[in-house]
Design a protein around this motif. Structure first.
Motif, PDB file in Angstrom:
ATOM      1  N   PHE B 118     -20.292  -1.079  53.967  1.00  0.00           N
ATOM      2  CA  PHE B 118     -20.832  -1.828  55.103  1.00  0.00           C
ATOM      3  C   PHE B 118     -19.891  -2.037  56.059  1.00  0.00           C
ATOM      4  O   PHE B 118     -20.361  -2.320  57.402  1.00  0.00           O
ATOM      5  CB  PHE B 118     -21.563  -2.918  54.873  1.00  0.00           C
ATOM      6  N   ALA B 119     -18.592  -1.953  55.804  1.00  0.00           N
ATOM      7  CA  ALA B 119     -17.627  -2.051  56.834  1.00  0.00           C
ATOM      8  C   ALA B 119     -17.236  -0.747  57.640  1.00  0.00           C
ATOM      9  O   ALA B 119     -16.577  -0.905  58.731  1.00  0.00           O
ATOM     10  CB  ALA B 119     -16.266  -2.509  55.956  1.00  0.00           C
ATOM     11  N   LEU B 120     -17.882   0.308  57.014  1.00  0.00           N
ATOM     12  CA  LEU B 120     -17.569   1.626  57.798  1.00  0.00           C
ATOM     13  C   LEU B 120     -18.665   1.921  58.844  1.00  0.00           C
ATOM     14  O   LEU B 120     -19.873   1.811  58.671  1.00  0.00           O
ATOM     15  CB  LEU B 120     -17.698   2.808  56.757  1.00  0.00           C
ATOM     16  N   PRO B 121     -18.218   2.368  60.058  1.00  0.00           N
ATOM     17  CA  PRO B 121     -19.118   2.442  61.209  1.00  0.00           C
ATOM     18  C   PRO B 121     -19.943   3.578  60.773  1.00  0.00           C
ATOM     19  O   PRO B 121     -19.689   4.608  60.137  1.00  0.00           O
ATOM     20  CB  PRO B 121     -18.350   2.978  62.236  1.00  0.00           C
ATOM     21  N   TYR B 122     -21.330   3.594  61.188  1.00  0.00           N
ATOM     22  CA  TYR B 122     -22.522   4.535  60.829  1.00  0.00           C
ATOM     23  C   TYR B 122     -22.873   4.399  59.495  1.00  0.00           C
ATOM     24  O   TYR B 122     -23.972   4.448  59.264  1.00  0.00           O
ATOM     25  CB  TYR B 122     -22.033   6.117  61.097  1.00  0.00           C
ATOM     26  N   LYS B 125     -24.503   1.193  59.019  1.00  0.00           N
ATOM     27  CA  LYS B 125     -25.699   1.040  59.773  1.00  0.00           C
ATOM     28  C   LYS B 125     -26.960   2.048  59.072  1.00  0.00           C
ATOM     29  O   LYS B 125     -27.919   1.350  58.684  1.00  0.00           O
ATOM     30  CB  LYS B 125     -25.428   1.735  61.005  1.00  0.00           C
TER      31      LYS B 125
END
Lengths: 330, 297
Positions: B118-122, B125
């Motif tokens: 959940f820390a990774l962009p996209y 999300k």
């Protein structure tokens, strides 16, 4: 920005209160003073404290039920003089609503720890004043630490942002919040800390309101956190309930609308673009320099990345608060 | 997605699956907070659009077959608990696809996922939009209180990164899901996935290197990192999924048992044995070329 105005009010309790409101010149302070003054059944007397000379919107208030004084609570001498002044003594204040604490990181010439010290001294003087039975402090959701593994719903006992690297403004807010919590077991005066979600409303200086008021709304690419903003009218309602109801403790305050940040950007009608955070930070500084935004993204930007849905079950149960005002722009 | 994108997605679904696709999409149980999202960020259009893409993988690449759907509650809270494997968590994705593909009405499966994603962009999300949430007790409890079907892999990350030599041998189960199942009186549906263990066999690991990338470990497979990111493409193994009869532990034990660590551990071990039994049976049936039906009993 406006809200759908629902009907209904707050049930009266069998006593009248004499309330001092600090930060009476702020948008919420002004509307709270207004609301309290117009409720003689519950509120006997309102003492407004602001940093400017008595503004025009308080001039028609009758002296029997209203008092006003210019005090900078960050200056201990002025704060002390307030408590020693005749009008204050005559007012026999029993409830304090402390709104004058660093609403945004902008527009203050004093270091943030001066404001914390001011609040500490003010709280101490309230504790020493025998007539004061209740102290209500308006904190905020930015005191919570947001991380990828933070639960989607945040309760009052969730972790606060004690990160050593946090910016001074957020640290000051956490410190002031903790000061109030530390004094809760004083045994005489009830202390209530309200932690509203990002506040939306006309002339409100909150990070989300400032963010959505930007000419071009800039978001972090790849993130679209869920939010539960609250309308200023609901915050006012929560403050009034805190005055009227018998309670103590920390309470989250949030509105009825839950949606991703992109949805609120769309509702605001402003053009919105996403970009990597490093670029966004630089662009934000540039926007601030030329006056295109008042939102400061150098201050705790995690709310742009991670969801923050405040759990309001406690305030609903203990204070009977029901969020009513839907977010509407335009 | 905004309302315009949502309308576009619906148009694509209609073009691919006909009006039936829209009907199935709309029949998904969904706790809409008023903007087309639930409070965790789940959006059914995102899930269905992902399903439309992932079902190609499910049908053609993994040629998945499944059995035991009669054991999955059509409404109300329930936990799906089973084995985790395959280096990359395709097994979780295929379970989500399976329940949309096979259940009528389709039921969104809410996965409890390791929070680093959940820390990774996209990526984060995408996870939220398709119904996955960070693995915290509060999130798990909230989902169940909202009558959702929740997927857990009680082995955790240890299951997904076990070496090939230890395939189909379950790691010890975590106990948190048992405590919550007892407290909230939730049935636990055990499941076994056969095939995923062979999709990216781990030869050895470099945990130190993994930490530098913010991952639990750095796996070395016959194709990764030799072929670069292409080496992470799973082998086209056949997936066999079996759901077992629900375990109604809340009927066997009182709620207070959730506070007894020994009882909780014993129940967790019991569920682990049950899943191991289903895996062993599934492997035997695969060897003999039989159907999976036996494994779901």
């Amino acid at each position: 920005m406006s809200a759908d105005r629902p009907s209904g009010g707050i049930a009266a309790v069998p006593r009248q209160f004499r309330v001092l409101v600090t930060g009476a010149n702020t948008s919420i302070g002004r509307s709270l003073v207004h609301e309290l003054y117009r409720d003689p059944a519950n509120i006997e007397y309102v003492f407004a404290v602001g940093t400017d000379e008595q503004p025009y919107y308080f001039r028609d208030y009758h002296r029997d039920r209203f008092g006003y004084r210019v005090v900078n609570l960050n200056k201990p001498r002025q704060s002390k003089e307030l408590f020693m002044s005749e009008p204050f003594k005559r007012a026999r204040i029993d409830t304090i609503v402390h709104l004058a604490f660093l609403p945004t990181p902008n527009g203050t010439s004093e270091p943030f720890d001066v404001a914390v010290e001011g609040t500490r001294q003010f709280l101490g003087q309230c504790l020493e004043t025998p007539t004061i039975e209740k102290f209500i402090f308006n904190s905020g959701s930015l005191v919570y630490k947001l991380r990828p593994w933070t639960s989607c719903c945040i309760e009052e006992d969730s972790e606060l942002n004690f990160d050593p690297g946090v910016d001074p403004w957020t640290r000051a807010r956490v410190d002031a919040d903790m000061l109030c919590r530390a004094k809760m077991d004083n045994g005489r005066m009830r202390i209530i800390v309200l932690r509203p979600s990002p506040i939306i409303g006309r002339n409100i200086s909150s990070h989300l309101n400032n963010f959505l008021d930007s000419y071009v709304v800039t978001r972090i690419a790849g993130f679209d956190p869920m939010m539960r903003p609250v309308h200023s009218s609901d915050v006012r309602k929560a403050l009034k309930l805190a005055i009227l109801r018998e309670a103590q403790g920390v309470f989250n305050v949030a509105g009825p609308d839950i949606a991703p940040l992109s949805e609120f950007c769309r509702l605001s009608g402003r053009p919105s673009i996403s970009m990597p955070f490093r670029v966004l930070k630089r662009l934000n500084r540039l926007q601030r320099a030329v006056g295109l935004t008042t939102c400061n993204l150098d201050v705790e930007p995690t709310w742009l990345k991670y969801s923050c849905i405040l759990d309001t079950r406690k305030i609903e149960k203990k204070l009977g608060f029901e969020p009513e005002y839907h977010i509407k722009f335009g | 997605m905004n309302s315009r994108t949502r309308a576009r997605v619906r148009k694509i679904i209609r073009a691919l699956d006909g009006p039936r696709g829209i009907e199935r999409l709309e029949s998904m149980i969904f706790d809409d907070e008023g903007f087309g999202f639930d409070r965790f960020g789940f959006e059914r259009e995102s899930l269905y659009a992902s399903y439309v893409v992932a079902r190609q993988l499910y049908r053609r690449w993994f040629r998945a077959e499944s059995t035991g759907h009669e054991h999955i509650p059509r409404t109300g809270r329930a936990i799906l608990a089973g084995n985790h494997s395959g280096t990359l968590p395709f097994d979780g994705g295929m379970l989500v696809v399976d329940l949309i593909e096979k259940l009528e009405p389709p039921r969104p499966l809410r996965s409890i996922v390791d929070h680093f994603a959940f820390a990774l962009p996209y990526v984060g999300k995408f996870m939220y939009r398709t119904g996955q949430v960070p693995g915290t007790p509060r999130n798990f409890r909230d989902l169940l209180e909202r009558e959702q079907l929740v997927l857990v892999f009680p082995e955790g990350t240890k299951g997904i990164i076990k070496p090939y030599s230890e395939r189909y041998q379950l790691r010890p189960f975590n106990v948190g899901f048992v405590e919550i199942a007892l407290e909230l009186e939730v049935p636990i549906v055990p499941f076994a996935v056969i095939g995923a263990e062979e999709q990216a066999p781990i030869l050895f690991q470099l945990p130190g290197l993994g930490k530098r990338f913010g991952m639990p470990t750095f796996p070395v497979t016959p194709t990764f990192p030799l072929l670069g990111l292409a080496g992470l493409i799973p082998y086209p193994v056949k997936y066999r999924i079996a759901y077992g009869e629900p375990l109604l532990i809340h009927r066997e034990y009182p709620k207070e048992a959730a506070r007894d660590p020994d009882v909780v551990r014993a129940i967790s071990e019991k569920i682990r044995s049950r899943v191991q039994g289903m895996i062993d049976l599934g492997l035997e049936l695969r060897k003999s070329g039989g159907s999976l039906v036996g494994a779901s009993q």
